[in-house]
Write a protein that holds these residues in place. Sequence first.
Motif: not given
Length: 293
Positions: A155-184
């Motif tokens: 299951n190593s490849e599947q675990i890596q893929s899911i972990s990469a998705e979680n990293d991306h989702l965490q980035d989306l959470i962390d960059n909420a303020n940056q996105r708001e500034a971009q939208k403005e």
Amino acid sequence: MANVVNQDDQNDVVKVINTQITAKISYLQELQQAISQHDDRKIYALLDNQRYASAILHTEKQENDHGVINLVDNLSAQLSNYLSTSLIQYLGKTYPFFYYEEYKQGHFKVFFGNWWDRREFGELDVLNIRFAFDQDEYSKLSQAFELAKSSKRYNSEQIQSISAENDHLQDLIDNANQREAQKEQLQAQLKETNTKTGMPWESGKQKEARQTLVDQLSELEDEDELARNAVKQIKNNEAKVLALSKENTILSYEQKSIVDTFGSFADFEVANRNLYADYLHTFMSEKQVDDND
């Protein structure tokens, strides 16, 4: 004119009937004697003479007489239960990592290992002395061995893929303020573009610029939507990773058990193919020892 029965034909029919009845009685008496004497080898020979002759006696001309073998079809569960005692005792030494559960008389589930989350791996066919492995579970184990050659886990490849998705989702959470500034900033640019007047031949470029800004805003809105559900999705993904990691661990236990016992997966497969002959040969060896004594 009355029908006349040919006496010779009648005699021939009687001979055939008597021959068949004698054969059936003889078969049942042999089977009964083998059971009373606990002669499992003889029982297996009587249940499938053709296979026994081929695998044990190495003669190919023997054929099963289904007319007599079928006499005990309705006793298959009882015979399986009876024969299982010696077979499972043998398998306990030959396949020490398999465990058995008789869930119905004469029917046995096979479990791989005695550790937590062990897998149901198929069934034991006692009358045919063979394993009927669950094909999905067996395929996982086979692939795990193949991947191990490249130092990979199932299951190593599947675990890596899911972990990469979680990293991306965490980035989306962390960059909420940056996105708001971009939208403005994008909304201000869009407002400016909508109010800006230009030459008629520039309308195409203005429309293209406006669409680009709208697309960028839409992409940021999509990221916001993902971010709003990210915490829940991250938890779900973490549960998936945990389950996949557990499966990797179980598979590693199974691989080690097979290697420790047989040396390789290929040798394990050979042992499975030869189980019928190997098991019945043990009775012949025991008989030879008894005869020598």
